[in-house]
Design an enzyme around this catalytic site. Sequence first.
Site, PDB file in Angstrom:
ATOM      1  N   GLN A 146       0.829  -1.206   0.000  1.00 19.54           N
ATOM      2  CA  GLN A 146       0.000   0.000   0.000  1.00 19.54           C
ATOM      3  C   GLN A 146       0.864   1.257   0.000  1.00 19.54           C
ATOM      4  OE1 GLN A 146      -3.311  -2.025   2.848  1.00 19.54           O
ATOM      5  NE2 GLN A 146      -3.668   0.150   2.509  1.00 19.54           N
ATOM      6  N   ARG A 194      -9.667  -0.424   7.337  1.00 21.98           N
ATOM      7  CA  ARG A 194     -10.596   0.524   6.722  1.00 21.98           C
ATOM      8  C   ARG A 194     -10.930   1.695   7.649  1.00 21.98           C
ATOM      9  NH1 ARG A 194     -14.484  -1.197   1.973  1.00 21.98           N
ATOM     10  NH2 ARG A 194     -14.801   0.854   1.141  1.00 21.98           N
ATOM     11  N   CYS A 195      -9.908   2.273   8.206  1.00 22.73           N
ATOM     12  CA  CYS A 195     -10.140   3.499   8.978  1.00 22.73           C
ATOM     13  C   CYS A 195      -8.826   4.237   9.094  1.00 22.73           C
ATOM     14  CB  CYS A 195     -10.716   3.210  10.346  1.00 22.73           C
ATOM     15  SG  CYS A 195      -9.520   2.707  11.575  1.00 22.73           S
ATOM     16  N   GLU A 234     -13.219   5.201   3.916  1.00 25.00           N
ATOM     17  CA  GLU A 234     -13.333   4.489   5.184  1.00 25.00           C
ATOM     18  C   GLU A 234     -14.505   4.947   6.028  1.00 25.00           C
ATOM     19  OE1 GLU A 234      -9.450   5.540   6.074  1.00 25.00           O
ATOM     20  OE2 GLU A 234      -8.583   3.681   5.340  1.00 25.00           O
TER      21      GLU A 234
END
Length: 805
Positions: free
Chosen positions: A236, A383-384, A759
């Site tokens: 990522q 996802r945050c 997110e």
Amino acid sequence: MNDLTPDREERSAGLKGLGCSRKRVEDARFTQGKGNYVDDVKLPGMLHGDFVRSPYAHARVVSVNKDAALALDGVVAVLTAEDLAPLNLHWMPTLAGDKQMVLADGKVLFQGQEVAFVVARDRYVAADAVELVEVEYEELPVITDPFESLKSDVVLREDLAGQTEGPHGPRKHHNHIFTWEQGDETATNQVLDDAEVVATESMYYHRTHPCPLETCGSVASMDKVNGKLTLWGTFQAPHVVRTVASLLSGIEEHNIRVISPDIGGGFGNKVGVYPGYVCSIVASIVTGQPVKWVEDRMENLMSTAFARDYWMTGKIAATKDGKITGLHCHVTADHGGFDACADPTKFPAGFMNICTGSYDIPVAYLGVDGVYTNKAPGGVSYRCSFRVTEAVYFIERMIEVLAIELDMDAAELRRINFIKKEQFPYQSALGWEYDSGDYHTAWDKALKTVDYEGLRKEQADRVEAFKRGETRKLMGVGLSFFTEIVGAGPVKNCDILGMGMFDSCEIRIHPTGSAIARLGTISQGQGHATTFAQILASEIGISADNIAIEEGDTDTAPYGLGTYGSRSTPVAGAAAAMAGRKIRAKAQMIAAYLLEVHDDDVEFDVDRFAVKGAPERFKTMKDIAYAAYNQAIPGIEPGLEAVSYYDPPNMTYPFGAYVCVMDIDVDTGVPEIRRFYALDDCGTRINPMIIEGQVHGGLTEALAVALGQEISYDKMGNVKTGTLMDFFLPTAWEVPNYETDHTVTPSPHHPIGAKGVGESPHVGGVPCFSNAVQDAFRAFGLRHTNMPHDHWRIWQTANDLGLHE
Ligand code: CDP
């Protein structure tokens, strides 16, 4: 003189710029099986690596015997810590300032830990050889509970024995990692002492896992002739991986090329550096052959990148009529065997200090204690944005508990405590400056759309019917209002391993008026190739269809910190806009020259520069691009290129209002989601269709986490949920129809006013689903019960409340 057809509106539509629901350009290759993932990389002579992993959660490694494995036909090497030690690669730094064993160095600290790396002709031989490596272990006492860990005589990290200082300050105990404090504890305690009402609650946000469709993997290819290492991987943050690989291996950075090809979902799982990456590089250097390592699903769930595992205790103070006066939060954070959390350096608990949420809370305190246990390392932002999910879950549960304490409606309690529109930019008690928001408008719109009053009436009727024995189904109305904090930088506050969190975009316009833009981010399914082209289209007046977007190759893309924490739009999206503006500034000078007027006498108009007051005298961006390469223009360099490195002045603060209506069968514990309404405000919307897709995905992962997904351990440290038979991944069967909606409150500091969104639905969704379950039982005395609310636990809650009698 030029023809003025097509008209302005048609030209604007032709750009497919901001606000257009442009179809994803990526999907042609994904839907036809033409994606190119790490496992698709096949090189001549490529070898395959596989790990011998520990079956024990805590044990001394007495010996490793490789003889039988090495004797197997096709096995090329078996690496252990002993082999890596001379290279100083048997340990590696973590993103959190700790260090982690690459291969077990004397002991193992969690089940599934990497002990030896087998390199073989193919993956099957490697797997067979893994079985032949004989490892003798001596079991040690296992600790899976962080509270027990802080009392235990057992020293988990013997390598840190005697060290009373860690990278984040003093260590209070040999299994303690750090204490992180924010806010004013004395003032907060005073407010709590003086308060008319105080609600206290403890909650466990369970350990879970991002579990992307594609697991982690890498292919390393060391070309010994020209000294160049090429590394393909599920990264990522490819540029950061290149820098870390250079620092660890001693290979100069320009001789390392890192490529993140297509990535099948990240959700934080692919931010960290894993032993597999290091071992594939070392194995390629040692064997002189390319080496591929791709973990399987069980390895992914057991050993890479857990999320959450926060034990949170809150105290919230309020007046009798519901005005919140103070908030105290303490977290015991279970980090497993190594602190490998993926957070900016100065934030050992990420952005947990956004835990005052969307509310105007004058005084607050947050204390976080990080603790070692015998569990896998990780602590990633699933996802945050760096623990925002934990923070929002905490405050949204505290609001519900306070509503119970005050015997008040939870929607009204939220409304009277929201930060008001005129208070922005808002300085929070825990140190953040919220850029913009209009919470009341969003909340009113949400409640009106779902007919909130009607729902409460129906719910009350249902309770009465249940009591009369006419139904066995209860009804829950789940509410959540969240504020995210996305877009790390700014560089002055946020770095990863010392590298400031800016991002970048480089754009090159070709003579025929098409373009290529390269960015420091990397899409993992978010559709960057579609949306970044839209930002540029609006900025430079070239259709998005004529702008190619490239990411993920460190030899070509400008340096950037990557994609996670919904930072792409706030940071790289801003860089794209700024690079576009540089192009436009040069194009203006070229246009003025071509039109034989002063620079100030031309103005930008959708896809051209026209003479002010004479719109029929213009040069399109295509004309200008051609001239930039083919005409000598006095005082102006040929070519049309620009690069922007963008250091954001602040984060962006998207927000949203969610409502979930749920029926719960008290006899089976099965919840049925009747309605889910999600209003998101992410400022300027680049592509509404992509936003909707992001919301659907985020909500589905929220449903998973709230209603069943967890990584759980038994007392021996065995992972009980290490396969997809046990680890809950929702399918179309469980997923409801989502209703999406929006308001638009632009970010005042972002060049196009956009905030992140990827997110938000996860952050707001988890408390909304959980609150719906808990709300169903409120009338029967439930105050709080921990997630995940799987059928068994819901049944158990009903049973504990005496609803089965
Ligand atoms: O960093 P990441 O790409 O995961 O998250 P993001 O910046 O929130 O963007 C997710 C996707 O939504 C990207 O394709 C964005 O361009 C798109 N988006 C949008 O269309 N409008 C916004 N205001 C924010 C994001």
